[in-house]
Design a protein around this motif. Structure first.
Motif: not given
Length: 250
Positions: A177, A207-208, A213
């Motif tokens: 990423m 991701y969060t 994100y």
């Protein structure tokens, strides 16, 4: 001059002024669209996005040694296509449940189109201090991404990040990423956008929580909570400029 004629002239002049005011705005919109289209076209034309980031061609951490190579959807060999498809099925079938049969057909088609860009991950074995790269057995993951348009903005859209289970949890996902964010910024993309299945709790937290994100304003749950509740996915994003933050994260 009669009042009717005067009224007609005033109306005509007013319309002319409105049209004149609109022309620069319309021209600006068209110029912006052209510029965005050119950015996407230029980014898609790059043959090897890894060339700009040589330090990301190899991942050597936590006892795992992986080499990264660039690929394109319509240039994949038949054997490589099968390996990617098998890995995709192994990782994702359980998250989609009964919807997988239809979804798999779409994903198989998406990954072999000319627009599809890939990062192929090969594990290297070491024998007498010599690196041996056996492509038939060493593929441990892949990334499928594209440069595309989202809400009028140029974005890098991550379609897939698939890793074999034995190489997960060693920092490779975060490494990938970081690379994708560098590629996005290098090619003047406004944001990275990706889709995550709600059932894939591990990926959602990754991701969060770890990568910060946000659930995008274009995700079904943000557009309409009632409709979003019926959908099995969320759209996440990380914006790199104020305009993208206002449009995709607001």
């Amino acid at each position: 001059m009669g009042s009717t004629a005067l009224s007609t002239n005033l109306h005509s002049n007013k319309q002319s002024n409105i049209t004149t005011q609109r022309m620069p705005k319309r021209r600006k919109i068209l110029e912006k669209k052209k510029a965005v289209d050119e950015l996407i076209k230029a980014a898609s034309a790059v043959k090897d996005h890894l060339a700009s980031f040589p330090s990301f061609r190899q991942f050597d951490t936590n006892g795992l040694s992986v080499y990264l190579e660039s690929g394109r959807g319509d240039k994949l060999t038949s054997s490589l296509k099968r390996r990617l498809q098998n890995l995709l099925k192994d990782n994702m079938e359980r998250h989609y449940g009964p919807e997988w049969a239809a979804e798999e057909k779409v994903k198989r088609w998406e990954m072999v189109t000319p627009e599809a860009r890939h990062i192929l991950l090969y594990e290297a074995s070491h024998n007498e201090e010599k690196v041996i790269l056996d492509r038939d057995d060493s593929l441990v993951g892949f990334v499928h991404y594209r440069f595309t348009l989202e809400e009028g903005l140029p974005v890098l859209y991550v379609y897939e990040i698939q890793l074999e289970s034995r190489v997960q949890g060693k920092g490779l996902g975060k490494f990938i990423m970081e690379l994708l964010e560098l590629i996005a910024c290098k090619n003047c993309m406004s944001s990275i956008v990706l889709t995550v299945q709600k059932a894939n709790v591990v990926a959602m937290n990754f991701y969060t929580s770890k990568l910060r994100y946000a659930i995008s304003s274009i995700s079904p749950s943000r557009v309409d909570p009632l409709i979003g509740a019926q959908k099995n996915y969320e759209i996440l994003c990380k914006a790199f400029d104020n305009e993208a933050k206002a449009i995709l994260e607001a």
